[in-house]
Motif scaffolding. Structure first.
Motif, PDB file in Angstrom:
ATOM      1  N   LYS A  47       0.829  -1.211   0.000  1.00 57.31           N
ATOM      2  CA  LYS A  47       0.000   0.000   0.000  1.00 57.31           C
ATOM      3  C   LYS A  47       0.860   1.257   0.000  1.00 57.31           C
ATOM      4  CE  LYS A  47      -4.005  -2.000   2.217  1.00 57.31           C
ATOM      5  NZ  LYS A  47      -4.926  -1.967   3.335  1.00 57.31           N
ATOM      6  N   GLY A  50       2.918   3.802  -5.089  1.00 62.73           N
ATOM      7  CA  GLY A  50       1.976   4.371  -6.040  1.00 62.73           C
ATOM      8  C   GLY A  50       2.116   3.755  -7.417  1.00 62.73           C
ATOM      9  N   ASP A  52       2.345   0.196  -9.940  1.00 63.61           N
ATOM     10  CA  ASP A  52       1.971  -1.206 -10.156  1.00 63.61           C
ATOM     11  C   ASP A  52       2.813  -1.787 -11.276  1.00 63.61           C
ATOM     12  OD1 ASP A  52      -0.005  -2.150  -8.450  1.00 63.61           O
ATOM     13  OD2 ASP A  52      -1.646  -1.367  -9.651  1.00 63.61           O
ATOM     14  N   LYS A  65      -0.840   3.269  -9.862  1.00 64.39           N
ATOM     15  CA  LYS A  65      -1.968   2.605  -9.220  1.00 64.39           C
ATOM     16  C   LYS A  65      -3.236   3.416  -9.408  1.00 64.39           C
ATOM     17  CE  LYS A  65       0.139  -0.267  -5.736  1.00 64.39           C
ATOM     18  NZ  LYS A  65       0.292  -0.560  -4.341  1.00 64.39           N
ATOM     19  N   GLU A  66      -4.328   2.712  -9.539  1.00 67.74           N
ATOM     20  CA  GLU A  66      -5.634   3.365  -9.716  1.00 67.74           C
ATOM     21  C   GLU A  66      -5.920   4.352  -8.592  1.00 67.74           C
ATOM     22  OE1 GLU A  66      -7.892   3.248 -12.246  1.00 67.74           O
ATOM     23  OE2 GLU A  66      -6.372   2.117 -13.335  1.00 67.74           O
ATOM     24  N   SER A  67      -5.474   4.044  -7.398  1.00 73.54           N
ATOM     25  CA  SER A  67      -5.741   4.908  -6.251  1.00 73.54           C
ATOM     26  C   SER A  67      -5.062   6.277  -6.374  1.00 73.54           C
ATOM     27  CB  SER A  67      -5.298   4.224  -4.960  1.00 73.54           C
ATOM     28  OG  SER A  67      -3.914   3.940  -5.001  1.00 73.54           O
ATOM     29  N   GLU A  68      -4.110   6.414  -7.280  1.00 71.54           N
ATOM     30  CA  GLU A  68      -3.376   7.676  -7.451  1.00 71.54           C
ATOM     31  C   GLU A  68      -3.853   8.479  -8.656  1.00 71.54           C
ATOM     32  OE1 GLU A  68      -1.429   8.492  -5.011  1.00 71.54           O
ATOM     33  OE2 GLU A  68      -1.559   6.519  -4.102  1.00 71.54           O
ATOM     34  N   LYS A  69      -4.743   7.921  -9.462  1.00 71.19           N
ATOM     35  CA  LYS A  69      -5.186   8.572 -10.704  1.00 71.19           C
ATOM     36  C   LYS A  69      -5.821   9.943 -10.453  1.00 71.19           C
ATOM     37  CE  LYS A  69      -4.289   5.176 -13.602  1.00 71.19           C
ATOM     38  NZ  LYS A  69      -3.426   5.207 -14.730  1.00 71.19           N
ATOM     39  N   GLU A  70      -6.564  10.073  -9.366  1.00 70.54           N
ATOM     40  CA  GLU A  70      -7.235  11.339  -9.056  1.00 70.54           C
ATOM     41  C   GLU A  70      -6.232  12.490  -8.978  1.00 70.54           C
ATOM     42  OE1 GLU A  70      -9.367  13.324  -5.176  1.00 70.54           O
ATOM     43  OE2 GLU A  70      -9.555  11.158  -5.459  1.00 70.54           O
ATOM     44  N   TYR A  71      -5.096  12.216  -8.357  1.00 70.49           N
ATOM     45  CA  TYR A  71      -4.083  13.250  -8.190  1.00 70.49           C
ATOM     46  C   TYR A  71      -3.339  13.528  -9.486  1.00 70.49           C
ATOM     47  CZ  TYR A  71      -5.168  12.263  -3.383  1.00 70.49           C
ATOM     48  OH  TYR A  71      -5.853  12.076  -2.207  1.00 70.49           O
TER      49      TYR A  71
END
Length: 75
Positions: A47, A50, A52, A65-71
């Protein structure tokens, strides 16, 4: 060898590299390269990363990582 694979994948960017290309560049057998790829994948599974390691088609690529796309959309 894990750090070398990481550097190669970073350097080639979105093109990625196939297993065949990696074995040729590194002059190692498939099993050895796959073991290093598994180790690298474990590193990126955390986790705290950032990044993959993805297999898209027959190519290994470093992706965000998808979790970082917003930024990254703000960038």
């Amino acid at each position: 060898m894990t750090s070398t694979i990481e550097a190669l994948l970073f350097a080639v960017g979105s093109e990625g590299l196939s297993l065949e290309e990696l074995t040729n560049i590194l002059e190692k057998d498939v099993d050895t390269v796959l073991k290093s790829i598994d180790e690298l994948n474990e590193k990126y599974s955390s986790k705290n990363s950032g990044i993959d390691l993805k297999i898209l088609g027959n190519r290994y690529k470093l992706t965000t990582k998808e979790s970082e796309k917003e930024y990254l959309k703000k960038f």
